[in-house]
Design a protein around this motif. Structure first.
Motif, PDB file in Angstrom:
ATOM      1  N   ALA A 155      -9.809  -2.652  -3.849  1.00 56.11           N
ATOM      2  CA  ALA A 155      -9.855  -1.753  -2.710  1.00 56.11           C
ATOM      3  C   ALA A 155      -8.918  -0.580  -2.844  1.00 56.11           C
ATOM      4  CB  ALA A 155      -9.505  -2.517  -1.424  1.00 56.11           C
ATOM      5  N   HIS A 290     -16.560  -1.517  -2.081  1.00 55.54           N
ATOM      6  CA  HIS A 290     -15.786  -0.408  -1.540  1.00 55.54           C
ATOM      7  C   HIS A 290     -16.242   0.876  -2.215  1.00 55.54           C
ATOM      8  CE1 HIS A 290     -12.531  -2.855   0.371  1.00 55.54           C
ATOM      9  NE2 HIS A 290     -12.922  -3.726  -0.537  1.00 55.54           N
ATOM     10  N   PRO A 370     -15.621  -1.187   3.973  1.00 53.03           N
ATOM     11  CA  PRO A 370     -16.194  -2.079   2.958  1.00 53.03           C
ATOM     12  C   PRO A 370     -17.403  -2.823   3.496  1.00 53.03           C
ATOM     13  CG  PRO A 370     -14.206  -3.032   3.900  1.00 53.03           C
ATOM     14  CD  PRO A 370     -14.315  -1.654   4.462  1.00 53.03           C
TER      15      PRO A 370
END
Length: 432
Positions: A155, A290, A370
């Motif tokens: 991420a 992501h 996400p």
């Protein structure tokens, strides 16, 4: 403050603000009250993102708070995977006499600072908010330069130079045994692309290692035929997802006297790899996606690729639990691997009597938003090697992202008619 303490602090703050007791939250998370206490006190860490997501929703967290909690979990999980080794001192570079800059080439590109995710490299983006630079500095100082660490930091890393990978399998013909699966970009070039390749219609600048801004579509130069396009996505793949966190089964050729007790779900990849075990009957794969750029990416569809079908091996079935139940059935894309052309079919879920809507494409994903996909594959007639192709599009191009197990196919085998063993805790052994 350590990464685990920071995650626990955020959990406590959300719990106190939400006003829910440990007992109520534990029931909604389908876990025990003592386990939730340990999460909030920093004594334990959830093994999967789904628990973190349900906790944030139950406490009424905003979108920004949910992202902060997810990011804190990723960093704490990275620390857990890497151990607690002290950071090595970084020596200051000695000055060198100036030399003429070499012409750009493969060697010069290889010297760009990257984090390694499986066999691919992740380039640092041109412009990042302050928290990106601060988190990257913390992780770099702690020496978290292992493949498993890079998986957990998906991420907060930038776009790939090539195909994104996350973890490695157990070996040819073995179980999907890495700590996490992988996602490798694949596209439709005129010839069959190698595993981990990406193709699309993006301009050449979209595939460069250090873009500072995406060019406007109207001004983008045409791409060369067959040119690869780096997917503007990062994917963390978990190929050992158990129903309710406890219910699953594996096939292994080893006898019950040679098989150790069943692990907890978080340790399943290593256990299955050591036993050369295969998912028995069904397999759930969880993919957390992501975006890596400033804009959004549209997920357009999911295609199932079955690479091989074999006769199921005559091995023993080892059940990880004698039945644990659970009040939630997640919404998934269900896949029948026995079908001539398997499809990913949306199926609704259920949460304590409340219907969970079936997932549906198109979906929007970005760095701040996400998306978690669950794919539940099942077979009653084959030992199947399979993977998924996720179609995506963005202002800079389009293509597909290959979802597999560290560059190897996922593997699920039928187990009908095989000897079934459960672990008897009171006797300390497997029994039928």
């Amino acid at each position: 403050m350590s990464e685990a303490e920071d995650f626990a602090r955020l959990m406590r703050e959300l719990k106190e603000r939400g006003g829910l007791s440990y007992g109520v939250l534990a029931r909604r998370l389908h876990t025990s009250t003592s386990t939730l206490h340990r999460y909030c006190n920093g004594e334990a860490l959830p093994a999967e993102f789904a628990v973190v997501d349900r906790f944030a929703r139950a406490c009424g967290a905003s979108a920004a708070e949910a992202v902060d909690l997810h990011r804190a979990w990723l960093l704490a999980d990275a620390r857990r995977r890497a151990g607690t080794a002290a950071p090595a001192p970084v020596p200051a570079p000695e000055p060198e006499p100036p030399v003429p800059a070499p012409a750009p080439g493969p060697a010069a590109a290889a010297e760009t600072a990257v984090l390694v995710v499986g066999p691919a490299a992740v380039a640092e983006p041109g412009v990042r908010p302050r928290w990106y630079r601060r988190r990257a500095a913390v992780v770099g100082a702690a020496g978290l330069a292992a493949g498993a660490v890079a998986v957990a930091l998906l991420a907060v890393t930038g776009p790939d130079r090539g195909a994104p990978h996350a973890g490695a399998g157990a070996g040819p013909g073995a179980a999907t045994g890495g700590p996490a699966g992988s996602a490798s970009a694949a596209g439709a070039a005129p010839s069959e692309p190698a595993a981990g390749s990406a193709t699309g219609s993006a301009p050449p600048s979209a595939a460069s290692a250090e873009p500072t801004a995406a060019p406007a579509p109207s001004s983008a130069p045409p791409s060369a035929p067959g040119q690869a396009t780096a997917a503007p996505l990062r994917a963390a793949v978990r190929s050992h997802v158990w129903a309710a966190g406890c219910d699953h089964a594996y096939l292994s050729e080893r006898g019950p006297a040679s098989v150790p007790p069943p692990p907890v779900e978080a340790d399943a990849p290593a256990w299955a790899s050591a036993q050369r075990a295969v998912h028995a009957g069904d397999q759930t794969v969880e993919v957390t996606l992501h975006g890596t750029g400033g804009g959004a990416v549209v997920l357009e569809g999911l295609e199932v690729r079955v690479a091989a079908r074999r006769t199921p091996p005559a091995w023993n079935v080892y059940q990880m639990s004698q039945g644990c139940g659970g009040g939630i059935t997640p919404a998934v894309f269900a896949v029948n691997l026995d079908a001539p052309r398997p499809l990913a079919r949306p199926v609704a879920g259920n949460d304590a009597g409340n219907r969970l809507p079936a997932p549906a494409f198109p979906m929007r994903v970005s760095a701040a938003e996400p998306v978690v996909l669950r794919v539940a594959a099942a077979t009653t007639g084959c030992d199947c090697d399979w993977s998924l192709d996720l179609r995506w599009s963005s202002p800079t191009g389009s293509g597909t992202l290959r979802i597999d197990d560290g560059g190897r196919p996922l593997r699920t085998s039928a187990a009908t008619g095989r000897p079934v063993y459960g672990y008897a805790l009171e006797q300390g052994r497997w029994s039928r």
